[in-house]
Write a protein that holds these residues in place. Structure first.
Motif, mmCIF file in Angstrom:
data_model
loop_
_atom_site.group_PDB
_atom_site.id
_atom_site.type_symbol
_atom_site.label_atom_id
_atom_site.label_comp_id
_atom_site.label_asym_id
_atom_site.label_seq_id
_atom_site.Cartn_x
_atom_site.Cartn_y
_atom_site.Cartn_z
ATOM 1 N N LEU A 22 0.831 -1.205 0.000
ATOM 2 C CA LEU A 22 0.000 0.000 0.000
ATOM 3 C C LEU A 22 0.864 1.254 0.000
ATOM 4 N N PHE A 23 1.901 1.266 0.816
ATOM 5 C CA PHE A 23 2.824 2.408 0.851
ATOM 6 C C PHE A 23 3.469 2.627 -0.510
ATOM 7 N N ILE A 24 3.917 1.547 -1.143
ATOM 8 C CA ILE A 24 4.557 1.661 -2.459
ATOM 9 C C ILE A 24 3.556 2.149 -3.505
ATOM 10 N N LEU A 25 2.325 1.630 -3.470
ATOM 11 C CA LEU A 25 1.317 2.050 -4.444
ATOM 12 C C LEU A 25 0.928 3.511 -4.260
ATOM 13 N N VAL A 26 0.784 3.940 -3.020
ATOM 14 C CA VAL A 26 0.468 5.353 -2.759
ATOM 15 C C VAL A 26 1.594 6.252 -3.269
ATOM 16 N N ALA A 27 2.830 5.832 -3.046
ATOM 17 C CA ALA A 27 3.964 6.640 -3.509
ATOM 18 C C ALA A 27 4.038 6.677 -5.033
ATOM 19 N N LEU A 28 3.817 5.540 -5.674
ATOM 20 C CA LEU A 28 3.923 5.489 -7.138
ATOM 21 C C LEU A 28 2.806 6.278 -7.809
ATOM 22 N N LEU A 66 -3.520 16.309 3.173
ATOM 23 C CA LEU A 66 -3.570 14.959 2.613
ATOM 24 C C LEU A 66 -2.693 14.853 1.370
ATOM 25 N N SER A 67 -2.742 15.842 0.497
ATOM 26 C CA SER A 67 -1.913 15.814 -0.711
ATOM 27 C C SER A 67 -0.432 15.827 -0.356
ATOM 28 N N ARG A 68 -0.067 16.599 0.646
ATOM 29 C CA ARG A 68 1.343 16.638 1.049
ATOM 30 C C ARG A 68 1.776 15.319 1.697
ATOM 31 N N LEU A 69 0.871 14.677 2.439
ATOM 32 C CA LEU A 69 1.200 13.368 3.013
ATOM 33 C C LEU A 69 1.440 12.342 1.907
ATOM 34 N N ILE A 70 0.613 12.373 0.871
ATOM 35 C CA ILE A 70 0.758 11.419 -0.230
ATOM 36 C C ILE A 70 2.065 11.675 -0.990
ATOM 37 N N TRP A 71 2.353 12.919 -1.297
ATOM 38 C CA TRP A 71 3.588 13.229 -2.014
ATOM 39 C C TRP A 71 4.815 12.953 -1.146
ATOM 40 N N ALA A 72 4.689 13.115 0.168
ATOM 41 C CA ALA A 72 5.805 12.806 1.064
ATOM 42 C C ALA A 72 6.144 11.326 1.022
ATOM 43 N N ALA A 73 5.126 10.471 0.847
ATOM 44 C CA ALA A 73 5.388 9.036 0.696
ATOM 45 C C ALA A 73 6.242 8.786 -0.540
ATOM 46 N N ARG A 74 5.953 9.502 -1.616
ATOM 47 C CA ARG A 74 6.735 9.351 -2.841
ATOM 48 C C ARG A 74 8.177 9.799 -2.633
ATOM 49 N N VAL A 75 8.371 10.926 -1.961
ATOM 50 C CA VAL A 75 9.720 11.428 -1.687
ATOM 51 C C VAL A 75 10.499 10.433 -0.828
ATOM 52 N N SER A 76 9.858 9.891 0.198
ATOM 53 C CA SER A 76 10.526 8.936 1.082
ATOM 54 C C SER A 76 10.872 7.652 0.353
ATOM 55 N N LEU A 77 9.950 7.156 -0.493
ATOM 56 C CA LEU A 77 10.201 5.919 -1.220
ATOM 57 C C LEU A 77 11.364 6.076 -2.190
ATOM 58 N N VAL A 78 11.408 7.185 -2.927
ATOM 59 C CA VAL A 78 12.496 7.405 -3.888
ATOM 60 C C VAL A 78 13.831 7.508 -3.170
#
Length: 298
Positions: A22-28, A66-78
């Motif tokens: 789920l974390f990976i999908l949200v980030a992608l 919420l949008s910043r939380l979602i984009w933060a997941a992408r930044v952390s994953l990368v």
């Protein structure tokens, strides 16, 4: 359904794998899931509570939380992926050279590895950032240099144990090249051990990225990152506690998810008692073998 899931994914419990997926999908899919750009500011909407327009409210600049939380997941994953892959490549390379060549090269490299392991990885990262300066890529370089030593030590131990096995000696006798021997027979064993630890280290890396960003040494505004979001919300904790609680909760859940996944993968490497249908099948196979042996004897 759960048994089918475990069979398809190597026996790993879905409760350990699904949160990470789920974390990976949200980030992608952050550009699709986020309703607003992470740096979109509307000052007139600042410090609003949850609403149909902003499900988790807005921050002090009117940005959608919420949008910043979602984009933060992408930044952390990368960032986590870059650091983890780089550290794995460096660690496996150094550890394999030490274990395969041996001798003075092994002593030199293992000494360097021991020096790196004697210091906490976060302290090493802080020292390196102090030398090269803060910033996103400085954080990635510092964490990579602080994280590779553990993988190097594990790789060296595996290679040193494999290099003297009879099948490796047989490959040398028939004239196989060192590269062929390493890639075909040694590297799979190294990856099997190192990747188990890497899956658990992913959570610790996400936490380290958030810690450095919290200290102002990693991801810098306006790029969203959970640690940096916690810092931004500290001054507004009484008026809008969600600005601190929500990124902290997201970070906690991701770290726990990766730790649970790493433990689940590690448990797959342990031998298990044979039970149920597997025990029945094994007993039937043994009985058939005994009957075949008796018939051949007569």
């Amino acid at each position: 359904m759960i048994s089918r899931f475990r069979t398809r994914f190597g026996g790993i419990s879905p409760y350990a794998l699904i949160p990470v997926l789920l974390f990976i999908l949200v980030a992608l899919f952050a550009p699709v899931l986020a309703r607003y750009a992470p740096d979109s500011q509307v000052i007139t909407d600042a410090m609003q509570g949850p609403s149909p327009a902003h499900w988790l409210g807005t921050d002090y600049l009117g940005r959608d939380v919420l949008s910043r939380l979602i984009w933060a997941a992408r930044v952390s994953l990368v960032a986590m992926s870059i650091v983890l892959i780089s550290a794995l490549v460096i660690g496996i390379l150094v550890g394999s050279i030490a274990g395969y060549i041996g001798g003075k090269v092994d002593l030199l490299l293992i000494g360097m590895i021991d020096i790196m392991l004697s210091l906490p990885s976060l302290i090493i990262a802080l020292a390196l950032i102090g030398i090269i300066g803060p910033g996103y890529w400085s954080m990635i370089a510092a964490l990579t240099l602080a994280w590779w030593a553990n993988y190097a030590r594990m790789s060296r131990a595996v290679v040193a144990g494999e290099v003297h096995q009879p099948h490796i000696e047989a490959c040398r006798i028939v004239g196989a090249s060192h590269w062929w021997i390493f890639t075909r027979h040694i590297l799979p064993s190294v990856l099997g051990v190192v990747l188990v630890y890497a899956s658990a280290d992913a959570g610790a890396l996400v936490l380290s990225i958030a810690t450095l960003s919290f200290l102002g040494l990693g991801v810098v505004p306006p790029t969203p990152e959970w640690g940096q979001m916690v810092v931004d919300g500290m001054n507004y904790l009484e008026d809008s506690p969600g600005m601190v609680v929500l990124p902290g909760l997201a970070l906690t859940l991701v770290v726990i998810s990766f730790n649970v996944l790493g433990e689940a993968i590690a448990l797959q490497k342990l031998p298990r008692a044979v039970k149920g249908r597997a025990m029945t099948k094994r007993m039937r196979a043994r009985a058939l073998e005994e009957q075949a042996t008796k018939r051949s004897a007569h």
